[in-house]
Design a protein around this motif. Sequence first.
Motif, short mmCIF file in Angstrom:
data_model
loop_
_atom_site.label_atom_id
_atom_site.label_comp_id
_atom_site.label_asym_id
_atom_site.label_seq_id
_atom_site.Cartn_x
_atom_site.Cartn_y
_atom_site.Cartn_z
N MET A 120 92.87 68.30 44.58
CA MET A 120 91.81 69.29 44.66
C MET A 120 90.42 68.64 44.58
N GLU A 121 90.34 67.43 44.02
CA GLU A 121 89.07 66.72 44.03
C GLU A 121 88.75 66.16 45.41
N ARG A 122 89.79 66.06 46.24
CA ARG A 122 89.63 65.56 47.62
C ARG A 122 90.26 66.57 48.59
N PRO A 123 89.71 67.77 48.66
CA PRO A 123 90.34 68.84 49.46
C PRO A 123 90.42 68.53 50.95
N VAL A 124 89.66 67.53 51.41
CA VAL A 124 89.75 67.16 52.82
C VAL A 124 91.17 66.70 53.16
N LEU A 125 91.89 66.19 52.16
CA LEU A 125 93.28 65.77 52.39
C LEU A 125 94.14 66.92 52.90
N ILE A 126 93.86 68.12 52.42
CA ILE A 126 94.65 69.29 52.84
C ILE A 126 94.39 69.60 54.30
N PRO A 161 99.62 47.07 44.57
CA PRO A 161 100.50 48.24 44.47
C PRO A 161 99.92 49.35 43.60
N ASN A 162 98.91 49.00 42.81
CA ASN A 162 98.27 50.01 41.97
C ASN A 162 97.03 50.60 42.64
N ILE A 163 96.94 50.45 43.94
CA ILE A 163 95.81 51.01 44.68
C ILE A 163 95.70 52.50 44.44
N LYS A 164 94.49 53.01 44.41
CA LYS A 164 94.29 54.45 44.25
C LYS A 164 94.62 55.13 45.57
N LEU A 165 95.84 55.60 45.65
CA LEU A 165 96.36 56.11 46.92
C LEU A 165 95.57 57.29 47.49
N PRO A 166 95.17 58.29 46.67
CA PRO A 166 94.40 59.40 47.26
C PRO A 166 93.14 58.91 47.96
N TRP A 167 92.48 57.92 47.37
CA TRP A 167 91.28 57.36 47.99
C TRP A 167 91.63 56.61 49.27
#
Length: 396
Positions: A310-316, A342-348
């Motif tokens: 929800m902090e990155r609603p463009v994903l939707i 492997p610990n990359i911030k995937l949502p970003w």
Amino acid sequence: MFASICRRRLLRLRQIPSDAGINPSLPNPSDALLSHACSSAALAGFPVSKPCPTTISYLISCGLSPAAASACKRRIRSTAKADAVRALLRTYGYTDADITEVVRRDPSILILDPDRILRPKLDLFASLRVKPRTLATAPTLLTRSLDKHLLPCIQFLRGIIGVDSDVSSAICRAPRALHQADLDKNMRPVVDALRRLGLPDKSISKLLTIDMCVLTISVDRITQIFDDIKALGLGVTDTGFVYGVSRFCRLSRETCLRKVALYRSFGVSEGDLQKAIKRQPTILGFSDESIKKKLRFFLDDLKFELSEVMERPVLIGYSLEKTIIPRCAVISVLMRERKIDPNIKLPWALLGSAKVFSERYVLRHAQDVPDVVKAYEGKIAFEGFRDRDVLVPLKP
């Protein structure tokens, strides 16, 4: 100046006889044959409301399927005029596919006078650089009166939107709105209401450019939309406000409330939902099934926190099959090859345009890890991420 140019062109064209190139005193052989065929069809028991066999045959020659041609209730009484209409459309850049689309959507175009009725309208849209493909998807525009509807409406839009290039963009995005809206019943009252409700003229111009459909709804609905969007935390000066109006005007109030309830059913708080809609009002425009599918993928398969989404609603707004999953496949390959943490911030990592993502993760590693290209093209299936060397599989 815009209207005067069009009117001068119209006056010149009106000097052309309504059947230029055809002597009305002489019978046209193809017309006589068509008339005879239609009369014979009627005597043979064909219902008057249905096209005669020759009409069906002609429509099939235009690219319609036999079923579509048979369903047409229009009767083509002059194949010569219909041929002239098709020839005229070709001179304005219509492809055979475009003409087929025109005939499929509105066969009555074939019975209009090509020079007296159609040519001035085609000249008008050509002067605005409205592409033939756009008019092919909304051919009923060519049936509206030039003097009483098209010119006044376009002149009004030009006064609100400004330059012709933006007027063209507005028409291309919503050509049916120009057909449906009435200058005095819809367009002026809606614009007056937008101003009265506090929307700046610059924002009104932007709104009409991105979505003229707002001009087809009632003033009462506009007022209701403003109240609903403000209740979600958006103000008329916020960047996302016009996009919210655009989205809401295409949905009923009941549908909007249902979308809100759907997000809340996943556990989204009212505050987080308001922030998400403020950032990306279009999240209310997707189908219920699409919203469910994407949220379940993010939450269940990618193990995202709801707040991260929800902090990155463009994903939707991204396509799951065409964007999200191929990007996940690329990142999975790079994790496997130890090219990224492997610990990359995937949502970003999933955010950004196709160009940005490609440059960041595909082109940069294409030579060392050729599989990233295959993954991006969908040739390597995404099966999950490795988290500290433990595969997190997708749910079946």
